[in-house]
Structures are given as structure tokens and as C-alpha cells.
Design an enzyme around this catalytic site. Structure first.
Site, short mmCIF file in Angstrom:
data_model
loop_
_atom_site.label_atom_id
_atom_site.label_comp_id
_atom_site.label_asym_id
_atom_site.label_seq_id
_atom_site.Cartn_x
_atom_site.Cartn_y
_atom_site.Cartn_z
N LYS A 1 33.97 -8.16 -54.28
CA LYS A 1 34.43 -9.23 -55.30
C LYS A 1 33.26 -10.14 -55.42
O LYS A 1 32.94 -10.72 -56.51
CB LYS A 1 35.65 -10.00 -54.63
CG LYS A 1 36.80 -9.11 -54.89
CD LYS A 1 38.15 -9.75 -54.19
CE LYS A 1 39.47 -8.74 -54.43
NZ LYS A 1 40.58 -9.24 -53.76
N GLN B 1 42.62 -13.24 -49.40
CA GLN B 1 42.75 -11.53 -49.28
C GLN B 1 43.89 -11.19 -48.62
O GLN B 1 44.43 -11.93 -47.37
CB GLN B 1 41.63 -11.14 -48.70
CG GLN B 1 41.54 -9.75 -48.75
CD GLN B 1 41.54 -9.13 -50.41
OE1 GLN B 1 40.64 -9.87 -51.31
NE2 GLN B 1 41.92 -7.87 -50.44
N ASP C 1 45.37 -14.99 -58.43
CA ASP C 1 45.78 -13.87 -58.14
C ASP C 1 47.51 -13.57 -58.69
O ASP C 1 47.98 -12.98 -58.67
CB ASP C 1 46.37 -13.74 -56.86
CG ASP C 1 45.64 -12.72 -55.74
OD1 ASP C 1 45.28 -11.89 -56.46
OD2 ASP C 1 45.49 -13.33 -54.51
N1 LIG Z 1 44.84 -11.27 -52.55
C1 LIG Z 1 45.07 -10.15 -52.89
N2 LIG Z 1 45.04 -9.16 -52.07
C2 LIG Z 1 44.96 -7.97 -52.14
C3 LIG Z 1 45.32 -7.43 -53.59
C4 LIG Z 1 44.99 -8.30 -54.50
O1 LIG Z 1 45.05 -8.23 -55.94
N3 LIG Z 1 44.92 -9.70 -54.14
N4 LIG Z 1 45.09 -5.93 -53.92
C5 LIG Z 1 44.71 -5.02 -52.98
C6 LIG Z 1 43.22 -4.85 -52.63
N5 LIG Z 1 42.35 -5.01 -53.57
C7 LIG Z 1 42.01 -6.02 -54.04
O2 LIG Z 1 41.91 -7.25 -53.39
C8 LIG Z 1 41.64 -3.86 -54.36
C9 LIG Z 1 42.29 -2.42 -54.00
C10 LIG Z 1 41.54 -1.30 -54.46
C11 LIG Z 1 40.20 -1.58 -55.35
C12 LIG Z 1 39.40 -0.36 -55.75
O3 LIG Z 1 38.40 -0.73 -56.49
N6 LIG Z 1 39.82 0.83 -55.21
C13 LIG Z 1 39.03 2.05 -55.31
C14 LIG Z 1 38.72 2.81 -54.03
C15 LIG Z 1 38.05 1.85 -53.12
C16 LIG Z 1 38.07 2.48 -51.81
O4 LIG Z 1 37.40 3.31 -51.58
O5 LIG Z 1 39.00 2.11 -50.94
C17 LIG Z 1 39.74 3.01 -56.42
O6 LIG Z 1 40.87 2.93 -56.52
O7 LIG Z 1 38.93 3.43 -57.36
C18 LIG Z 1 39.88 -2.96 -55.54
C19 LIG Z 1 40.49 -3.84 -55.06
C20 LIG Z 1 45.43 -5.68 -51.32
N7 LIG Z 1 45.05 -7.05 -51.06
#
Ligand SMILES: Nc1nc2c(c(=O)[nH]1)N[C@@H](CN(C=O)c1ccc(C(=O)N[C@@H](CCC(=O)O)C(=O)O)cc1)CN2
Length: 298
Positions: free
Chosen positions: A55, A99, A122
Site C-alpha cells: 500500500k 489494517q 475502507d
Molecule cells: N483494513 C483492511 N484490512 C484488510 C483488507 C482491506 O480491504 N482493508 N483486505 C485484506 C488484505 N488486503 C488488503 O488489505 C489485500 C489482500 C490481497 C492483496 C493481493 O494483492 N493479493 C495478491 C496475492 C498476494 C500474496 O502473495 O499474498 C493476489 O491475490 O494476487 C492485496 C491486499 C485483509 N485485510
């Protein structure tokens, strides 16, 4: 065996970040303002650390100010609430994200409700959830917003009148996703862990959103031929062979489902990258709304 077309979330996220960066550049050139995003991480959850780092990098890459706050795992709820109050009062901060998950001693709902709804990038605050549910302009949770953008690109106006089944009823994904699909005139079913005949329910769907958090739970034979499948799950499994790397799988059995579906998102590279791109887009939206700027003019 026919194979579904892949929905490339990574590519769509790259386009969205470029569009956000162009508008951020316009805002700076015309008004000398840079939107600011504050991200708060409590504790050392390894996946959360990666997401927060990404981020920070992506916020700066699109020209916004990034304010990162890292607190120890034993932070008291009162101290986190005090930080949120400071960020609410800071005019340089347009968006605040705490987060998740949070350590056990902290009530996540209390923290979400302490965030100024105008800075709630969010989209989890009850004010924004209520606005979304009643069809008013709102900050919309990033993951379902990303899913909607992928569906808009894949199906567009063809979504109207289609049966969408959302598997999962969380406040973060399932419920807002259902609201967004209603907004596209889909007929929406929310299924969950207590749904009877889940396979049969899913088999009736033209659009399936899987957000249950159970690795590969949705089987290929559940899917209606030609359906569009959006997999929100990110499940880390141990390596298939000794000495290998952890594997990332979704909530859908991808190999089975891709033989039946019309379109499908992969994991990784599907919904995940959209989450952070939508966070940047929400931050720009919040910055414009707070300052009375029409985003279309940037
Ligand atoms: N306050 C928040 N917490 C969390 C959120 C949120 O939207 N707001 N979502 C998730 C985690 N998340 C962002 O925070 C998030 C999850 C996954 C990815 C991502 O790019 N995933 C990749 C794989 C990455 C890896 O190897 O782990 C993909 O799917 O290609 C980005 C952001 C929980 N917490």
C-alpha cells in the site's frame, strides 16, 4: 475440454492505478494539493506486513502522500483510538485505513466507527455501509468494488437480470458485494456456511462470487456452464512437495471450475491486486469530496 477466459485483475489494477495517478497529477498541477493516505498496522502479522508495504509503495507511486503508522501487537485499544482521532483531525490526511485483522484486545468495530466517515477509505463505517445500501454516494469497500470493476469489464450491461450468488456474508465483502450487484440490476442470493444445498444454489448462478475463506471449497461441478466466477479467497497452503514454496489458492477449485465457467479470476492475480488499486481510487475520491473538487475536472 473448453476453458474459461481468464479475468486479468493484475492488468485492470495497473490501468486503474494509472488513471488515479493521472488525476493526482492534475490535482497537484492545478491546486498544489496531494491526497494523503494514512495506514495503521498493529502487530506483526506477516501477510498484513506485506499488504501494508505494498500500500505504501503504490500510494507513493501514484503521487499521493503515504503516512504509515506501525504499532506494537500489545497496543491498548485506547491508544489506537487516540491515533485515529489525531488522523481524523489532520487536514493532510484524506484517507484512513486500519489494517485488519487486529489483535484480540482490540474491538475492530469500535475502531471502524471511530474513523471519520469522510476519510473511511475502507468503506466499513456504518455511515458508508448505510449509504451504499440506500443507493447514495458512498465510500465502497475496496475488495467488492474491485470485483464489480472486473464484472463491469467482463459482462457490462449483460449483468442486468442475471442471477448472482455471493458465497459469504461478511461486512467487508459479502454484504457490500450483494448491494453492488443489486445496483447493476442482478437478482442476488447471499449464501453462507448454513445454506442448505449450497452446490445446487451455486449451480443456478450466472455470476458466482466466492468469499468464504475456505480453500478450493467451490467445486467445478457446482458451476453452471458459461458462468462468470469471481474468486475472492486468498488461502495460503503448505508446499505441494518438500522444499517447495507455500501455495496460494482461492475459494474455488480453479482447475475444475475453469473447464466449466465462461470467465474466471485466477488466484493470485485476480481480485487481490484490485483491492489496493481501489484503495487508491477511494483515497482520491475522499480527497476530492472533502475539498469540494469535482474529480472529473482533474
Ligand atoms: N483494513 C483492511 N484490512 C484488510 C483488507 C482491506 O480491504 N482493508 N483486505 C485484506 C488484505 N488486503 C488488503 O488489505 C489485500 C489482500 C490481497 C492483496 C493481493 O494483492 N493479493 C495478491 C496475492 C498476494 C500474496 O502473495 O499474498 C493476489 O491475490 O494476487 C492485496 C491486499 C485483509 N485485510
Amino acid at each position: 475440454m473448453p476453458s474459461a477466459q481468464l479475468i486479468d485483475g493484475k492488468a485492470v489494477a495497473t490501468d486503474l492505478r494509472a488513471a488515479v495517478a493521472a488525476r493526482v497529477g492534475g490535482m497537484y498541477a492545478r491546486l498544489g494539493l496531494r491526497p494523503g493516505l494514512a495506514v495503521v498496522l498493529v502487530g506483526e502479522d506477516p501477510a498484513s506486513q506485506v499488504y501494508v508495504r505494498n500500500k505504501h509503495k503504490q500510494t507513493e507511486a501514484c503521487g499521493m502522500q503515504s503516512f504509515e503508522h506501525r504499532l506494537p501487537a500489545d497496543t491498548a485499544q485506547a491508544d489506537l483510538l487516540a491515533l485515529v482521532a489525531r488522523l481524523n483531525a489532520d487536514d493532510a490526511v484524506d484517507g484512513i485505513l486500519v489494517q485488519l485483522p487486529l489483535p484480540r484486545q482490540i474491538d475492530a468495530q469500535k475502531v471502524i466507527e471511530a474513523i471519520d466517515p469522510a476519510k473511511d477509505v475502507d468503506g466499513f463505517h456504518p455511515i458508508n455501509a448505510g449509504r451504499l445500501a440506500t443507493g447514495q454516494p458512498a465510500l465502497v469497500p475496496c475488495t467488492p468494488l474491485g470485483c464489480l470493476m472486473l464484472l463491469d469489464r467482463t459482462l457490462g450491461a449483460e449483468m442486468a437480470g442475471r442471477h448472482a450468488v455471493v458465497i459469504g456474508r461478511s461486512n467487508i465483502v459479502g454484504k457490500p458485494m450483494a448491494q453492488l450487484l443489486l445496483g447493476r440490476d442482478c437478482t442476488v442470493t447471499i449464501a453462507h456456511s448454513r445454506t442448505r444445498d449450497l452446490a445446487e444454489t451455486v449451480h443456478g448462478a450466472d455470476i458466482v462470487i466466492a468469499a468464504v475463506g475456505r480453500p478450493e471449497m467451490v467445486r467445478g461441478f457446482w458451476i453452471k456452464p458459461g458462468a462468470t466466477v469471481i474468486d475472492v479467497g486468498i488461502n495460503r497452503l503448505p508446499p505441494a512437495a518438500a522444499g517447495g514454496k507455500d501455495r496460494l489458492v482461492g475459494d474455488v477449485n480453479f482447475e475444475e471450475a475453469k473447464a466449466v465457467a465462461g470467465h474466471i479470476t485466477p488466484v493470485p492475480g485476480g481480485v487481490g491486486p484490485m483491492t489496493i488499486a481501489c484503495l487508491l481510487s477511494n483515497t482520491l475520491q475522499a480527497a476530492c469530496a472533502r475539498r469540494g473538487i469535482d474529480m472529473a475536472t482533474l
